[in-house]
Design an enzyme around this catalytic site. Structure first.
Site, short mmCIF file in Angstrom:
data_model
loop_
_atom_site.label_atom_id
_atom_site.label_comp_id
_atom_site.label_asym_id
_atom_site.label_seq_id
_atom_site.Cartn_x
_atom_site.Cartn_y
_atom_site.Cartn_z
N ASN A 12 28.94 50.40 64.36
CA ASN A 12 28.84 51.10 63.07
C ASN A 12 30.06 52.02 62.97
OD1 ASN A 12 28.21 52.62 60.83
ND2 ASN A 12 26.54 53.76 61.80
N LYS A 14 31.16 53.67 60.53
CA LYS A 14 31.00 54.81 59.61
C LYS A 14 32.25 54.93 58.74
CE LYS A 14 27.80 56.91 62.85
NZ LYS A 14 27.14 58.12 63.33
N HIS A 92 20.34 54.49 57.34
CA HIS A 92 20.93 55.34 58.38
C HIS A 92 20.58 56.80 58.07
CE1 HIS A 92 23.75 57.38 60.98
NE2 HIS A 92 23.87 56.24 61.65
N GLU A 94 22.22 59.41 58.24
CA GLU A 94 23.24 60.14 57.47
C GLU A 94 23.07 59.88 55.97
OE1 GLU A 94 26.69 58.71 59.60
OE2 GLU A 94 26.06 59.84 61.37
N GLU A 158 17.06 55.06 65.95
CA GLU A 158 18.13 56.03 66.16
C GLU A 158 17.57 57.44 66.06
OE1 GLU A 158 22.23 54.11 65.40
OE2 GLU A 158 21.64 55.24 63.65
N GLY A 164 25.80 60.78 67.29
CA GLY A 164 27.08 61.34 66.87
C GLY A 164 27.58 62.50 67.71
N SER A 202 24.41 57.70 70.87
CA SER A 202 25.25 57.97 72.05
C SER A 202 25.18 56.87 73.10
CB SER A 202 24.88 59.32 72.68
OG SER A 202 25.00 60.35 71.72
N GLY A 223 27.97 53.94 67.34
CA GLY A 223 28.83 54.70 66.43
C GLY A 223 30.13 55.07 67.12
P1 PGA Z 1 26.64 57.29 67.95
O1 PGA Z 1 26.17 56.84 66.48
O2 PGA Z 1 26.74 56.05 68.78
O3 PGA Z 1 27.98 57.93 67.72
O4 PGA Z 1 25.64 58.24 68.45
C1 PGA Z 1 25.18 55.87 66.28
C2 PGA Z 1 24.93 55.74 64.80
O5 PGA Z 1 24.93 56.78 64.10
O6 PGA Z 1 24.70 54.63 64.29
#
Ligand code: PGA
Length: 252
Positions: A12, A14, A92, A94, A158, A164, A202, A223
């Site tokens: 992803n 983003k 997601h 976000e 998630e 993130g 993560s 991510g």
């Molecule tokens: P991350 O993000 O791997 O940076 O934690 C995952 C995501 O938001 O899809």
């Protein structure tokens, strides 16, 4: 016994451009056969991924449920499907947080994707407050129950507290497995064994083996590490080794 679910590793990206080398012949975004690997880049990089024969997904902010029409700034699921997009990321956290997307909006997006023959990857997950208040199962149940569960979909668990740059930490393999198994128990019986449930939050090369070895974790939604080609390659290689039964030899 039903065949094991094939692992899926999804990057992803983003709101970031593709990392250098992502479209090259030796790109980890290409590694396939025993493991499905896909890139979910911004709209600007979708066509170059497709042209490079990388399996490509879109991020939902870019897609409208209607086919065509007076929707300035939008692009339809059908247009994405016509240009070769195979997956779409819905729900997601976000988008839920910054654009107020509700559970019902997310379900409608997933249905629109399915109507356009695009496979939805639908994110669910609780906040740290919800977990502290022991409401995580209740929240996940609410998010899952509105989805078109009788269709072929992928779910990504998630936990928001694990995602993130501001993540508290990744979920432990045990925490993730408990939630994945709970999510699986919410699926209709005839979809329970076949639906893939990805873990996101993560995931890195260093924790991928333990997470991906859990019986109900069928891949990762990546991510931060999707932007670092060698880190992403490490995760894909672990997934490949686990699917060919060579996981034992892997150091973590
Ligand atoms: P991350 O993000 O791997 O940076 O934690 C995952 C995501 O938001 O899809």
């Amino acid at each position: 016994m039903s065949p094991p679910r094939k692992l899926l590793i999804a990057g992803n990206l983003k709101m970031n451009r593709l990392p250098e080398g992502a479209l090259e012949d030796d790109s980890p975004y290409r590694e396939g056969s025993n493991v499905d690997v896909i890139a979910i880049p911004t709209l600007l990089d979708i066509q170059s991924c497709i042209d490079a024969r990388i399996i490509t997904g879109a991020q939902i902010g870019q897609c409208h449920n209607e086919t065509t029409g007076a929707h300035t700034g939008d692009i339809s699921m059908q247009m994405l499907a016509d240009s070769g997009v195979r997956y779409v990321l819905c729900g997601h956290s976000e988008r839920r947080e910054f654009y107020g997307e509700t559970d019902e909006d997310v379900a409608a997006q997933a249905i629109a994707a399915l109507d356009a023959n695009i496979h939805p990857i639908i994110c669910v997950g609780e906040s740290s407050k919800e977990r502290e208040a022991e409401k995580h199962e209740k929240v996940i149940k609410r998010q899952i129950n509105v989805l078109p569960l009788e269709s072929d979909i992928t779910i990504a668990y998630e936990p928001i507290w694990a995602i993130g740059e501001n993540a508290l930490r990744a979920a432990t393999p045990e925490e993730a497995q408990t939630m994945h198994s709970f999510i699986r128990s919410l699926l209709p019986e005839d979809k329970r064994e076949s639906t893939r449930i990805l873990y996101g939050g993560s995931m890195k090369a260093a924790n991928a083996k333990e997470l991906l070895s859990q019986p109900d974790i069928d891949g990762g939604l990546i991510g931060g590490a999707s932007l670092q080609l060698e880190e992403f390659r490490g995760i894909v290689q672990i997934a490949l080794a686990l699917s060919s039964g060579e996981g034992e030899g892997l150091s973590t």
